[in-house]
Scaffold this active site. Sequence first.
Site, short mmCIF file in Angstrom:
data_model
loop_
_atom_site.label_atom_id
_atom_site.label_comp_id
_atom_site.label_asym_id
_atom_site.label_seq_id
_atom_site.Cartn_x
_atom_site.Cartn_y
_atom_site.Cartn_z
N GLY A 239 0.76 -1.25 0.00
CA GLY A 239 0.00 0.00 0.00
C GLY A 239 0.78 1.29 0.00
N GLY A 275 4.03 -3.52 -3.62
CA GLY A 275 4.00 -3.65 -5.09
C GLY A 275 4.49 -2.36 -5.71
N CYS A 342 -11.30 3.34 -29.63
CA CYS A 342 -12.58 4.00 -29.91
C CYS A 342 -13.38 4.24 -28.64
CB CYS A 342 -13.37 3.14 -30.88
SG CYS A 342 -12.39 2.79 -32.31
N1 LLP Z 1 -1.44 -7.04 -1.01
C1 LLP Z 1 -2.72 -7.19 -1.41
C2 LLP Z 1 -3.56 -8.21 -0.79
C3 LLP Z 1 -3.22 -6.34 -2.42
O1 LLP Z 1 -4.49 -6.48 -2.82
C4 LLP Z 1 -2.39 -5.37 -3.01
C5 LLP Z 1 -2.89 -4.49 -4.06
C6 LLP Z 1 -1.06 -5.28 -2.57
C7 LLP Z 1 -0.62 -6.14 -1.57
C8 LLP Z 1 -0.06 -4.31 -3.16
O2 LLP Z 1 -0.41 -3.00 -2.98
P1 LLP Z 1 0.61 -1.83 -3.40
O3 LLP Z 1 1.83 -1.96 -2.53
O4 LLP Z 1 0.95 -2.00 -4.83
O5 LLP Z 1 -0.15 -0.60 -3.15
N2 LLP Z 1 -4.64 -1.12 -9.94
C9 LLP Z 1 -4.52 -0.11 -8.90
C10 LLP Z 1 -3.95 -0.67 -7.62
C11 LLP Z 1 -4.72 -1.86 -7.08
C12 LLP Z 1 -4.09 -2.47 -5.86
C13 LLP Z 1 -4.70 -3.79 -5.56
N3 LLP Z 1 -4.12 -4.48 -4.45
C14 LLP Z 1 -3.70 1.04 -9.43
O6 LLP Z 1 -3.28 1.00 -10.59
O7 LLP Z 1 -3.52 2.03 -8.74
#
Ligand code: LLP
Length: 422
Positions: A239, A275, A342
């Site tokens: 996150g 991530g 489109c």
């Molecule tokens: N762990 C779980 C259970 C998750 O669902 C997620 C992301 C992460 C870790 C990693 O989160 P991060 O560190 O990347 O914030 N498509 C969206 C983001 C969706 C995130 C979904 N879950 C975007 O492009 O902003």
Amino acid sequence: MHHFQYKNSELFCEEVPVKQIAENVGTPFYLYSHATLRQHFRAFDDAFGDVNHLTCFSMKSNSNLSILRLFYNEGGGVDIVSGGELFRALKAGVDPKRIVYSGVGKRAEDMEYALQSNILMFNAESSQEIFLLNEIARRLGKKAGLSIRVNPDIDPQTHPYISTGLKENKFGIDINRALEDYTAAAGLSNLTILGVSCHIGSQLTKLSPFVDSLKKLKNLIRILREAGIHVQYLDLGGGLGITYDKEEPPHPREYAKAIKAELDMKDLTVILEPGRVIVGNAGILITKVLYAKVTEDKTFVIVDAAMNDLIRPSLYGSFHGIQPVERRMRRKVKADVVGPICESSDFLAKDREMERFDPGELMAVMSAGAYGFSMSSNYNSRPRVAEVMVKGNEYYLIRARETVDDLVKGEEIPDFLVKTVL
Ligand code: LLP
């Protein structure tokens, strides 16, 4: 810090001119810097160096095999959410004992695959899932490592589509009734209770929601202990946000410091699932300008990448920096950068004060390493783009551009249609 910098007005990725890659690979393509990926992983992982921890890269943000392998070589694991992700992780050579499986809708066949692969643990998100997991494990003669993903009801103060830790969200089990589910799970013979987990949202720019949720999780761990249920792992999810535009998210060091200050349970191993913070600013999307169209109301810069390649601006209204690959004196314009698809939602930038581009020029769409390629699709029958990794003065095609044959792979026209003549 990232390694996409100008040298004599030309954009380089580490030691390689971006233009040179575009000439050989064609456009559009995703471009990743090995040094940046490694540096970001290390910055995050080292920040937790003094506690027992496992950094499980959240591969939904970028699931390219080479990138998974890089982080695995650095000592990381992965956070998966599907059988497909498990397949990729194993293909990349990741040790299953470094894999955690989250997700609100795990399918029985995927759970079976994960059990057969001996992954570390399942972060279960509903009572029914817990029972099904036990059932599948029993049938296979296995014991499943279980953690319950709890929903701590914390507002992550981010985009509503990527908030996951609020009561109204579909994720996790209400923290206030988790004890009930843990107690039930403790009575099931093919489960081993290993942990407590949560993930409250993505692109967080403040520390307080992380700390507040950790406080609630610690409280739950105490309640569980009193009930005779002991956990070894505390999975805090991912996150942490990044700078796309003017955001000022905390550095991983500050994030780790805040977590460690709150964490007084030395016997726990902390699992982290970052991530975006690792890959987001380690990748860019390179596209070519096809046309510039000036209407009465607007200027449109039409490029060869589109919402199918990078959907974030269309889906969340996200900002991605737009930069020329070759710097020169340019007039400023206010323009929309749009793709060939489109749909009016097909834009990479909207009403952006930016430099003027001419047809044929290369454009870099910045901060595209997370949720870029991994969310891309074949919409409008567009083959998915190539992915390239630069290391020093070399570059490697880590995923070939799809061909038109890939587009129809698996499709078949039944005989009755072929034989129909009008
Ligand atoms: N762990 C779980 C259970 C998750 O669902 C997620 C992301 C992460 C870790 C990693 O989160 P991060 O560190 O990347 O914030 N498509 C969206 C983001 C969706 C995130 C979904 N879950 C975007 O492009 O902003």
